[in-house]
Design a protein around this motif. Structure first.
Motif, PDB file in Angstrom:
ATOM      1  N   GLN A 123       4.497  -7.418  -1.658  1.00  0.00           N
ATOM      2  CA  GLN A 123       5.378  -6.249  -1.710  1.00  0.00           C
ATOM      3  C   GLN A 123       4.611  -5.030  -2.222  1.00  0.00           C
ATOM      4  O   GLN A 123       4.748  -3.941  -1.671  1.00  0.00           O
ATOM      5  CB  GLN A 123       6.585  -6.526  -2.616  1.00  0.00           C
ATOM      6  N   ALA A 124       3.794  -5.218  -3.259  1.00  0.00           N
ATOM      7  CA  ALA A 124       2.998  -4.104  -3.787  1.00  0.00           C
ATOM      8  C   ALA A 124       2.015  -3.607  -2.736  1.00  0.00           C
ATOM      9  O   ALA A 124       1.819  -2.393  -2.583  1.00  0.00           O
ATOM     10  CB  ALA A 124       2.260  -4.541  -5.049  1.00  0.00           C
ATOM     11  N   ARG A 125       1.421  -4.519  -1.995  1.00  0.00           N
ATOM     12  CA  ARG A 125       0.495  -4.128  -0.931  1.00  0.00           C
ATOM     13  C   ARG A 125       1.229  -3.341   0.152  1.00  0.00           C
ATOM     14  O   ARG A 125       0.775  -2.292   0.598  1.00  0.00           O
ATOM     15  CB  ARG A 125      -0.158  -5.370  -0.331  1.00  0.00           C
ATOM     16  N   ASP A 126       2.394  -3.848   0.563  1.00  0.00           N
ATOM     17  CA  ASP A 126       3.168  -3.185   1.602  1.00  0.00           C
ATOM     18  C   ASP A 126       3.674  -1.823   1.126  1.00  0.00           C
ATOM     19  O   ASP A 126       3.670  -0.858   1.890  1.00  0.00           O
ATOM     20  CB  ASP A 126       4.350  -4.048   2.042  1.00  0.00           C
ATOM     21  N   ASP A 127       4.075  -1.722  -0.131  1.00  0.00           N
ATOM     22  CA  ASP A 127       4.510  -0.437  -0.697  1.00  0.00           C
ATOM     23  C   ASP A 127       3.367   0.549  -0.711  1.00  0.00           C
ATOM     24  O   ASP A 127       3.562   1.733  -0.455  1.00  0.00           O
ATOM     25  CB  ASP A 127       5.078  -0.618  -2.111  1.00  0.00           C
ATOM     26  N   GLY A 128       2.166   0.059  -0.993  1.00  0.00           N
ATOM     27  CA  GLY A 128       0.987   0.927  -0.994  1.00  0.00           C
ATOM     28  C   GLY A 128       0.679   1.479   0.382  1.00  0.00           C
ATOM     29  O   GLY A 128       0.218   2.608   0.525  1.00  0.00           O
ATOM     30  N   ARG A 129       0.941   0.703   1.397  1.00  0.00           N
ATOM     31  CA  ARG A 129       0.716   1.168   2.770  1.00  0.00           C
ATOM     32  C   ARG A 129       1.686   2.274   3.155  1.00  0.00           C
ATOM     33  O   ARG A 129       1.361   3.176   3.896  1.00  0.00           O
ATOM     34  CB  ARG A 129       0.857   0.012   3.762  1.00  0.00           C
ATOM     35  N   HIS A 130       2.904   2.202   2.638  1.00  0.00           N
ATOM     36  CA  HIS A 130       3.928   3.187   2.985  1.00  0.00           C
ATOM     37  C   HIS A 130       3.716   4.500   2.241  1.00  0.00           C
ATOM     38  O   HIS A 130       4.222   5.528   2.665  1.00  0.00           O
ATOM     39  CB  HIS A 130       5.334   2.631   2.689  1.00  0.00           C
ATOM     40  N   ASP A 131       2.982   4.433   1.127  1.00  0.00           N
ATOM     41  CA  ASP A 131       2.752   5.654   0.341  1.00  0.00           C
ATOM     42  C   ASP A 131       1.686   6.541   0.951  1.00  0.00           C
ATOM     43  O   ASP A 131       1.541   7.689   0.587  1.00  0.00           O
ATOM     44  CB  ASP A 131       2.342   5.291  -1.096  1.00  0.00           C
ATOM     45  N   GLN A 164       5.385 -10.766  -4.861  1.00  0.00           N
ATOM     46  CA  GLN A 164       5.202  -9.508  -5.594  1.00  0.00           C
ATOM     47  C   GLN A 164       3.948  -8.779  -5.137  1.00  0.00           C
ATOM     48  O   GLN A 164       3.960  -7.564  -4.924  1.00  0.00           O
ATOM     49  CB  GLN A 164       5.127  -9.776  -7.107  1.00  0.00           C
TER      50      GLN A 164
END
Length: 102
Positions: free
Chosen positions: A93-101, A90
């Motif tokens: 995933q949150a870290r990776d989602d933050g990179r995409h934003d 989790q």
């Protein structure tokens, strides 16, 4: 509610019994009729009075309590590991989602 962790003192007692007991495997040897006659260091139950077999008797007499306790501990640790692995996924995933934003 998950089981409580085993106390370190109890784990040490189990470890001592394992160390003191004769090394395995304890093969089952049949008698002349094919029925189990001897298991490892135990030829017959009257051997409990033999001081050399005291560690074996202690190991056997505690096994019915120790084995379920150890299985419960393994299960508890597996549950904790799964929960930690899920939390790590989790967070990743949150870290990776933050990179995409960005």
């Amino acid at each position: 509610m998950p089981p409580e962790p085993l106390a370190a003192a109890y784990l040490a007692e189990i470890q001592d019994r394992v160390i003191d007991a004769p090394k395995g495997p304890w093969d089952v040897e049949p008698n002349e009729f094919g029925a189990p006659d001897q298991v490892g260091p135990i030829a017959y139950l009257q051997t409990w009075a033999d001081v050399d077999l005291a560690p074996t008797v202690a190991f056997i007499s505690h096994a019915r309590r120790d084995v379920p306790a150890l299985l419960g501990e393994v299960s508890r640790q597996q549950d904790a590991i799964r929960a930690l692995e899920l939390r790590i996924r989790q967070l990743e995933q949150a870290r990776d989602d933050g990179r995409h934003d960005r």
